[in-house]
Design a protein around this motif. Sequence first.
Motif, PDB file in Angstrom:
ATOM      1  N   CYS A 158       0.622 -11.168  11.923  1.00 27.03           N
ATOM      2  CA  CYS A 158       2.152 -11.843  11.782  1.00 27.03           C
ATOM      3  C   CYS A 158       1.599 -12.739  12.827  1.00 27.03           C
ATOM      4  O   CYS A 158       1.517 -14.559  13.080  1.00 27.03           O
ATOM      5  CB  CYS A 158       3.289 -11.338  11.960  1.00 27.03           C
ATOM      6  N   GLY A 200       2.237  -5.445   5.976  1.00 25.72           N
ATOM      7  CA  GLY A 200       0.786  -5.520   5.483  1.00 25.72           C
ATOM      8  C   GLY A 200       0.442  -6.891   4.728  1.00 25.72           C
ATOM      9  O   GLY A 200      -0.978  -6.846   4.835  1.00 25.72           O
ATOM     10  N   THR A 201       1.117  -7.288   4.321  1.00 27.94           N
ATOM     11  CA  THR A 201       0.768  -8.572   3.799  1.00 27.94           C
ATOM     12  C   THR A 201       0.489  -9.710   4.731  1.00 27.94           C
ATOM     13  O   THR A 201      -0.774 -10.400   4.262  1.00 27.94           O
ATOM     14  CB  THR A 201       1.628  -9.081   2.987  1.00 27.94           C
ATOM     15  N   LEU A 202       0.765  -9.551   5.434  1.00 27.97           N
ATOM     16  CA  LEU A 202      -0.049 -10.450   6.713  1.00 27.97           C
ATOM     17  C   LEU A 202      -1.218  -9.695   6.952  1.00 27.97           C
ATOM     18  O   LEU A 202      -2.470 -10.589   7.716  1.00 27.97           O
ATOM     19  CB  LEU A 202       1.771 -11.103   7.995  1.00 27.97           C
ATOM     20  N   TRP A 203      -1.242  -8.784   7.369  1.00 31.64           N
ATOM     21  CA  TRP A 203      -2.670  -8.144   7.368  1.00 31.64           C
ATOM     22  C   TRP A 203      -3.664  -8.828   6.760  1.00 31.64           C
ATOM     23  O   TRP A 203      -4.865  -8.615   7.032  1.00 31.64           O
ATOM     24  CB  TRP A 203      -2.563  -6.714   7.744  1.00 31.64           C
ATOM     25  N   ALA A 204      -3.310  -8.246   5.272  1.00 27.41           N
ATOM     26  CA  ALA A 204      -4.408  -8.514   4.444  1.00 27.41           C
ATOM     27  C   ALA A 204      -4.340 -10.591   4.412  1.00 27.41           C
ATOM     28  O   ALA A 204      -5.642 -10.682   4.176  1.00 27.41           O
ATOM     29  CB  ALA A 204      -4.001  -8.368   2.903  1.00 27.41           C
ATOM     30  N   ALA A 205      -3.503 -11.679   4.492  1.00 27.68           N
ATOM     31  CA  ALA A 205      -3.703 -12.795   4.973  1.00 27.68           C
ATOM     32  C   ALA A 205      -4.754 -12.932   5.770  1.00 27.68           C
ATOM     33  O   ALA A 205      -5.679 -13.829   6.164  1.00 27.68           O
ATOM     34  CB  ALA A 205      -2.528 -13.490   4.700  1.00 27.68           C
ATOM     35  N   GLU A 224       9.894 -13.869   8.698  1.00 23.82           N
ATOM     36  CA  GLU A 224       9.262 -12.891   8.707  1.00 23.82           C
ATOM     37  C   GLU A 224       9.956 -11.381   8.710  1.00 23.82           C
ATOM     38  O   GLU A 224      10.211 -11.004   8.192  1.00 23.82           O
ATOM     39  CB  GLU A 224       8.545 -12.885   9.926  1.00 23.82           C
ATOM     40  N   SER A 239      12.187  -9.172   5.998  1.00 21.30           N
ATOM     41  CA  SER A 239      11.810  -7.890   6.422  1.00 21.30           C
ATOM     42  C   SER A 239      13.598  -6.900   6.279  1.00 21.30           C
ATOM     43  O   SER A 239      13.013  -5.974   6.458  1.00 21.30           O
ATOM     44  CB  SER A 239      11.779  -7.509   7.834  1.00 21.30           C
ATOM     45  N   VAL A 273       5.542  -3.361   4.051  1.00 27.68           N
ATOM     46  CA  VAL A 273       5.533  -4.591   3.837  1.00 27.68           C
ATOM     47  C   VAL A 273       5.587  -5.928   3.524  1.00 27.68           C
ATOM     48  O   VAL A 273       3.879  -6.587   3.382  1.00 27.68           O
ATOM     49  CB  VAL A 273       6.571  -4.520   2.249  1.00 27.68           C
ATOM     50  N   VAL A 274       6.235  -6.855   4.692  1.00 31.70           N
ATOM     51  CA  VAL A 274       5.181  -8.088   5.531  1.00 31.70           C
ATOM     52  C   VAL A 274       4.307  -8.157   6.059  1.00 31.70           C
ATOM     53  O   VAL A 274       3.316  -9.262   6.523  1.00 31.70           O
ATOM     54  CB  VAL A 274       6.570  -8.423   6.162  1.00 31.70           C
TER      55      VAL A 274
END
Length: 342
Positions: free
Chosen positions: A120, A14-19, A173, A177, A11-12
Amino acid sequence: MHMADALISPVVGGTLWAATAGMTAYCATKISKEKNDSLDSYKIENYEKKIPLMGVMGAFVFASQMINFTIPGTGSSGHIGGGILLASLLGPEAGFLTIASVLLIQCLFFADGGLLAYGCNVINMGFFACFIAYPLIYKKIMKGNYTTSKIFISSILSVVIGLQLGAFGVVMETLVSGISELPFSTFVALMQPIHLAIGLVEGILTGCVLSFVYNARPELLDNKQKEGGKMTFKGIVTTLAVITLIIGGGLSLVASSNPDGLEWAIFNVTGKEELKSDSKTSEVLSGIQETTAFLPDYSFKDSEGEVGTTVSGIVGSAITLGVCALVGIGLHKSKQKSHKAN
């Protein structure tokens, strides 16, 4: 400070990949739509000159990150991040795109940093430096007349602040996580001081490079400065390219074998330099990385030796130079199309 996949949850990650994807799109859009009609012809030409500089500086940062310098009395080592250096020469948007390119090449071809953790690593090493430390610290100090002393002061302070934010980002992070092996209070108490020491060294090195560039071609640091200096633009690009070749092909052989600041902190908390992940997502992405990484850990597969390090430094620098230059050319063409449409 390249994070491995075992340090974060899907989740973390994927979120920072999106960011990271969002920041990449923002940077590309802002560069391509920046209005040239607000610039004089000299500044437009100066912008175009930064395309080869983007390539050579990307290669320079790649090669420099292979050289871990020892932090005396700690048993740890560190390497430059390069965010402030790139932002100072290219601007924050192009600097961010360059460091993102460097980290992607390291991840895919050299298995340096996890694929899940790529976002990240870009945020920790690129965003904090280019969009927080650079505008709020470096640029504030560099207002007015440029001097060598101001370059060093701004470089050291901005690098230290940017790296402290990046190190704290790593801690947060892992906390979010749910990595219970790295309790917040213990981990942060180790991460911040060791990266303070690393930041001081990187800040001095950054100041040395920027002082050299400013004395050689001052307009590369200050857009208000007309052309002049001790070297031609071609000369400074060639000099940086030669230095990159020397660093990647030779000096990388004498890099410190001590664990870097992140590995050192993890070891002092858990007794292990690396943690293992049970995540299926991490397992799949690790498999992809094993396939793409033709020189894992900057050496030939199933072998050790100095030849692999030298080849990694030269080949990696060449790939990075080409990729970053192509990114710069693509942005320039997009910029031209945008202005023609308007």
